[in-house]
Enzyme design. Structure first.
Site, PDB file in Angstrom:
ATOM      1  N   TYR A  26     -12.620  -7.247  -8.391  1.00  0.00           N
ATOM      2  CA  TYR A  26     -11.166  -7.245  -8.588  1.00  0.00           C
ATOM      3  C   TYR A  26     -10.647  -8.676  -8.714  1.00  0.00           C
ATOM      4  O   TYR A  26      -9.870  -8.995  -9.613  1.00  0.00           O
ATOM      5  CB  TYR A  26     -10.499  -6.511  -7.420  1.00  0.00           C
ATOM      6  CG  TYR A  26      -8.992  -6.557  -7.411  1.00  0.00           C
ATOM      7  CD1 TYR A  26      -8.246  -5.898  -8.383  1.00  0.00           C
ATOM      8  CD2 TYR A  26      -8.314  -7.264  -6.426  1.00  0.00           C
ATOM      9  CE1 TYR A  26      -6.848  -5.937  -8.366  1.00  0.00           C
ATOM     10  CE2 TYR A  26      -6.925  -7.309  -6.403  1.00  0.00           C
ATOM     11  CZ  TYR A  26      -6.204  -6.645  -7.374  1.00  0.00           C
ATOM     12  OH  TYR A  26      -4.831  -6.695  -7.366  1.00  0.00           O
ATOM     13  N   GLU A  48       0.858  -1.251  -4.630  1.00  0.00           N
ATOM     14  CA  GLU A  48       1.296  -2.173  -3.572  1.00  0.00           C
ATOM     15  C   GLU A  48       2.090  -1.414  -2.513  1.00  0.00           C
ATOM     16  O   GLU A  48       1.960  -1.689  -1.319  1.00  0.00           O
ATOM     17  CB  GLU A  48       2.131  -3.316  -4.157  1.00  0.00           C
ATOM     18  CG  GLU A  48       1.368  -4.291  -5.018  1.00  0.00           C
ATOM     19  CD  GLU A  48       0.341  -5.156  -4.294  1.00  0.00           C
ATOM     20  OE1 GLU A  48       0.328  -5.165  -3.035  1.00  0.00           O
ATOM     21  OE2 GLU A  48      -0.452  -5.808  -4.973  1.00  0.00           O
ATOM     22  N   TRP A  56      -6.178  -3.690   1.292  1.00  0.00           N
ATOM     23  CA  TRP A  56      -6.235  -3.578  -0.166  1.00  0.00           C
ATOM     24  C   TRP A  56      -7.552  -2.929  -0.591  1.00  0.00           C
ATOM     25  O   TRP A  56      -7.603  -2.204  -1.582  1.00  0.00           O
ATOM     26  CB  TRP A  56      -6.035  -4.940  -0.816  1.00  0.00           C
ATOM     27  CG  TRP A  56      -5.972  -4.827  -2.304  1.00  0.00           C
ATOM     28  CD1 TRP A  56      -6.855  -5.342  -3.206  1.00  0.00           C
ATOM     29  CD2 TRP A  56      -4.995  -4.111  -3.079  1.00  0.00           C
ATOM     30  NE1 TRP A  56      -6.481  -4.993  -4.487  1.00  0.00           N
ATOM     31  CE2 TRP A  56      -5.344  -4.245  -4.433  1.00  0.00           C
ATOM     32  CE3 TRP A  56      -3.854  -3.371  -2.754  1.00  0.00           C
ATOM     33  CZ2 TRP A  56      -4.600  -3.665  -5.471  1.00  0.00           C
ATOM     34  CZ3 TRP A  56      -3.116  -2.799  -3.781  1.00  0.00           C
ATOM     35  CH2 TRP A  56      -3.489  -2.948  -5.113  1.00  0.00           C
TER      36      TRP A  56
END
Length: 196
Positions: A26, A48, A56
């Site tokens: 990522y 988010e 995350w």
């Protein structure tokens, strides 16, 4: 000396990016690169919001399931969701089953569609780009919010969005390249093309 971490491949990255292969991929291929299409940006806003209070990495692992459950984050499709869709999503073990966040995503899709009458989601979010970007040398120097993220959060809420607080909006700004918080010394620093 900066706070970067050198991976097995010899490349210096922000330390969080070397803790897991999915995070590294990522970081290497997506994080901090400009997102300027409505659907892509709506996906980032949505993820988010779902990330709030979670790691995350959890969201990244569930992203394929999120995309399948939420029609690839197409705002028009999600704006048409009804209570049956909320029930379907709440029964989907592949995503984060938080009713407030599910309902906020549907609400935010409707707000995104409504924004087309005026400025549009992309232009609205990018209008909060600061004059300067941070230049952190260690993780402790990376801000978690800014005057611009506070102003963006306020404007997003005024436009009907939910789960768009200043910290969440700063994370969005980092993720889509509005600010560059790659540590000084990271091989990715400056690669967005936004901050030369």
């Amino acid at each position: 000396m900066t706070g970067v971490a050198v991976g097995e491949d010899g490349l210096a990255r922000t330390p969080w990016a070397v803790s897991d292969p999915l995070l590294r991929h990522y970081y290497d291929t997506e994080w901090g690169l400009p997102v300027r299409d409505e659907q892509g940006l709506f996906e980032r806003v949505s993820l988010e919001a779902f990330q709030s209070g979670l790691s995350w990495l959890t969201i990244l692992r569930k992203r394929p399931a999120f995309r399948a459950a939420f029609d690839d984050f197409a705002p028009d499709a999600i704006a048409a969701y009804d209570e049956q869709d909320v029930d379907r999503l709440m029964a989907d073990a592949g995503i984060v089953r938080n009713r407030a966040k599910v309902e906020a995503t549907i609400n935010n899709a409707r707000a995104t569609v409504a924004l087309r009458e005026d400025v549009g989601l992309v232009d609205l979010v990018w209008s909060f780009r600061p004059e300067r970007t941070p230049e952190p040398r260690a993780l402790e120097e990376v801000p978690t919010r800014s005057p611009e993220s506070e102003a963006l959060a306020k404007e997003m809420r005024r436009r009907g969005f939910r789960f768009v607080g200043p910290t969440t909006m700063f994370a969005l700004m980092e993720a889509i390249g509005i600010v560059d918080t790659h540590l000084v010394g990271s091989y990715r620093r400056g690669t967005s093309g936004v901050w030369a």
